[in-house]
Enzyme design. Structure first.
Site, PDB file in Angstrom:
ATOM      1  N   HIS A 162      36.954 -40.366   3.043  1.00 45.70           N
ATOM      2  CA  HIS A 162      36.751 -39.387   4.086  1.00 45.70           C
ATOM      3  C   HIS A 162      37.448 -40.777   5.450  1.00 45.70           C
ATOM      4  CE1 HIS A 162      34.775 -38.461   7.706  1.00 45.70           C
ATOM      5  NE2 HIS A 162      34.713 -36.746   6.817  1.00 45.70           N
ATOM      6  N   ASP A 194      29.948 -44.998  -0.052  1.00 42.79           N
ATOM      7  CA  ASP A 194      29.368 -44.129   0.860  1.00 42.79           C
ATOM      8  C   ASP A 194      28.850 -42.984   0.183  1.00 42.79           C
ATOM      9  OD1 ASP A 194      29.434 -42.079   2.808  1.00 42.79           O
ATOM     10  OD2 ASP A 194      31.543 -42.229   2.394  1.00 42.79           O
ATOM     11  N   GLN A 248      27.784 -37.830   1.134  1.00 42.82           N
ATOM     12  CA  GLN A 248      27.790 -36.453  -0.144  1.00 42.82           C
ATOM     13  C   GLN A 248      26.525 -36.414  -0.891  1.00 42.82           C
ATOM     14  OE1 GLN A 248      28.945 -33.313   0.884  1.00 42.82           O
ATOM     15  NE2 GLN A 248      29.768 -34.543   2.711  1.00 42.82           N
ATOM     16  N   LYS A 288      22.773 -34.385   6.096  1.00 42.86           N
ATOM     17  CA  LYS A 288      23.461 -33.849   4.919  1.00 42.86           C
ATOM     18  C   LYS A 288      22.307 -33.561   3.730  1.00 42.86           C
ATOM     19  CE  LYS A 288      28.392 -35.762   5.882  1.00 42.86           C
ATOM     20  NZ  LYS A 288      28.480 -34.573   6.744  1.00 42.86           N
ATOM     21  N   CYS A 299      38.662 -34.386   7.048  1.00 43.96           N
ATOM     22  CA  CYS A 299      38.562 -35.892   7.082  1.00 43.96           C
ATOM     23  C   CYS A 299      39.617 -36.092   5.878  1.00 43.96           C
ATOM     24  CB  CYS A 299      37.691 -36.355   8.072  1.00 43.96           C
ATOM     25  SG  CYS A 299      37.722 -34.983   9.543  1.00 43.96           S
TER      26      CYS A 299
END
Lengths: 404, 140
Positions: free
Chosen positions: A121, A198, A201, A224, A362
């Site tokens: 991203h 990261d 997600q 999220k 993105c």
């Protein structure tokens, strides 16, 4: 087993209509919806104990501080961090990444190498580019194959004693690929490099274990995982968090201030300057409690069924191509229809009450890799149903009919 | 024909549609019939920013009137461009500068398109007006 009918009752927003049609919300990778249990916690905070934390001696302040710190412990337990002060509250994953990228400015030298995966991203590319510019370090890319899987053979070749940092998402937002992060972490450690994963997600689908992974930094955003926007976390190993300088100066992050010198507070406060998103932090904890009450194994199993069914049904549509066909992926389907622009499809789906994301997500480098302007992305959550998959498929067929 | 008259005509046409589906189908048809821009003008310089889909606009002065040609990689966007070109192309730059754009609201485009797309629409109108200002300066 998931009782989706019962679960859906927890989410007031799922009852609403859009453009006169029942809402079919399939943009969960962008943000998830909020259950009543979490909304109640937010309301309770403002109705009953709204106060600034860590400084007041009055009852409300102590109550708010207690709840905020309990939330930190909930997050610590969820991610199995060794210490609660290894969990830093942030405004979200982007903020978390910037704390680390900024901190490494003083730890890198010219010629050091930073490895970043090809499926990041923008929030996990730009801060490292800026870091490379500041320090003279070199940013190198771990490429991926056409299925959207990282080329681990190339990763092996890229690693050297010059490698100081490796950044990779746990799961790709645009493709849904689950990356082999344990292998990435172990190999980076073997050459002495630190690793940031990261987890934005991944957090809604996988319960990541910080100690088992032995990861140096891990990030997540509450919105999220059924929590509110504007709050997230940075996990960092104690030794690393001690090495990094503070990101922002202000109140709360200090031990002592004179005009000559300031000494910084201990972890986690060193990285939490100013009044934090108190309500958000508490609700973040409540959101994890909610998801754990359903159970991550049950969630993963059900979402996998949704993914398999949706993939099978969508592929029946002539000319439809799915991007991101990794063997190991979550419930995200990025697709295009030959000759049609994703934006046109998305606009018509919206008219039919189906919320999807269109565009480059993105992650422009991924779109460049496939030489496409963008995709339509449907991302499923545990509160979606097989019937909603059918609505999506029917809507795509209708859009295709109108546009061709 | 005056810009105002053309806009009224467009509003009349759209008032005949009962629902979004007919409106969209009409826009898709308009998009398909949009005369193509010369490929040479599809340069990065001519891309309008603020649209999720790519939009190219080229302007040329023919005698005292400004002629627009445009294209997009998305068909609904092309439909919107076709409507804008019908209203603003082949007009005097000063008239383009002075024209209002309320008809966009009246045909339900702004209200029915997503916010990002609506921004693209706003950017397109802004770009057409900027061209008009540039050429008006040249005429003076």
């Amino acid at each position: 087993m998931i009782d989706v009918t019962k679960i859906r009752k927890d989410f007031p927003i799922l009852k609403r209509e859009v453009n006169g049609k029942p809402l079919v919300y399939l943009d969960n990778a962008a943000t998830s919806q909020t259950p009543q249990q979490v909304i109640d916690v937010i309301v309770d905070y403002y109705q009953n104990y709204n106060a600034n934390i860590h400084r007041g001696v009055h009852a409300l302040s102590q109550e708010a501080t207690d709840k905020y710190e309990v939330a930190r412990q909930t997050i610590q337990k969820h991610f199995n961090a060794k210490e609660s002060y290894e969990i830093i509250f942030t405004s979200g994953t982007t903020h978390s990444i910037n704390i680390v990228a900024n901190g490494f400015t003083t730890l890198l030298e010219k010629g050091d190498e930073i490895l970043v995966s090809a499926m990041e991203h923008h929030s996990n590319i730009v801060p490292w580019q800026m870091l490379a510019e500041r320090t003279g370090a070199v940013l190198k890319v771990i490429p991926m194959n056409l299925d959207g899987e990282l080329r681990m053979d190339v990763y092996d070749d890229l690693l050297s004693n010059k490698t100081k940092l490796v950044f990779c998402n746990h799961i790709s937002n645009a493709l849904g690929t689950i990356n082999p992060i344990k292998e990435i972490i172990d190999k980076a450690h073997a050459v002495g490099a630190a690793v940031l994963i990261d987890g934005a997600q991944a957090a809604p689908h996988i319960k990541a274990d910080m100690q088992k992974l032995d990861v140096d930094f891990y990030t997540a955003s509450a919105h999220k995982i059924c929590g509110p926007t504007g709050v997230g976390m940075l996990y960092g190993k104690e030794e690393w968090l001690n090495k990094l300088p503070p990101y922002q100066g202000g109140g709360e992050m200090i031990a002592e201030v004179t005009f000559e010198k300031t000494t910084y507070a201990d972890l986690p406060h060193k990285f939490e300057a100013g009044t934090p998103n108190i309500c958000g932090g508490i609700a973040f904890g409540a959101a994890l409690d909610y998801m754990n009450s359903i159970g991550f194994e049950a969630i993963a199993e059900y979402e996998h069924e949704l993914l398999e069914y949706a993939t099978k049904e969508l592929l029946k549509i002539e000319g439809l191509k799915i991007y991101g066909t990794a063997k190991n992926k979550t419930s995200v389907i990025s697709f295009n229809i030959e000759g049609l622009h994703p934006y046109d499809i998305g606009s018509i789906l919206d008219k039919l009450g189906v919320a999807v994301r269109t565009g480059h997500h993105c992650a422009q480098p991924i779109m460049d890799f496939y030489k496409i302007p963008g995709t339509v992305r449907a991302s499923f959550s545990f509160y979606n149903t097989m019937d909603e998959v059918d609505v999506l498929v029917a809507a795509v067929i209708r859009a295709k009919g109108m546009l061709e | 024909m005056q810009i105002k008259k053309i806009q009224e005509e467009i509003v009349d046409e759209f008032s005949m549609f009962d629902d979004w589906m007919q409106r969209y189908e009409y826009m898709i048809d308009l998009g398909k019939s949009l005369p193509l821009i010369n490929e040479n003008y599809k340069t990065d310089d001519n891309i309008i920013k603020g649209c999720q889909s790519k939009v190219w606009v080229h302007a040329e002065l023919e005698e005292d009137k400004l002629v627009f040609t445009a294209d997009s990689d998305a068909i609904i966007t092309k439909g919107i461009i076709a409507i804008l070109i019908r209203a603003f192309s082949n007009q005097k730059p000063q008239d383009i500068i002075d024209a209002d754009t309320d008809f966009i609201d009246e045909i339900g485009l702004k209200e029915h398109l997503s916010p990002t797309r609506a921004n693209g629409l706003v950017s397109m109108i802004k770009q057409l007006k900027l061209y008009a200002i540039a050429y008006q300066t040249q005429l003076n």
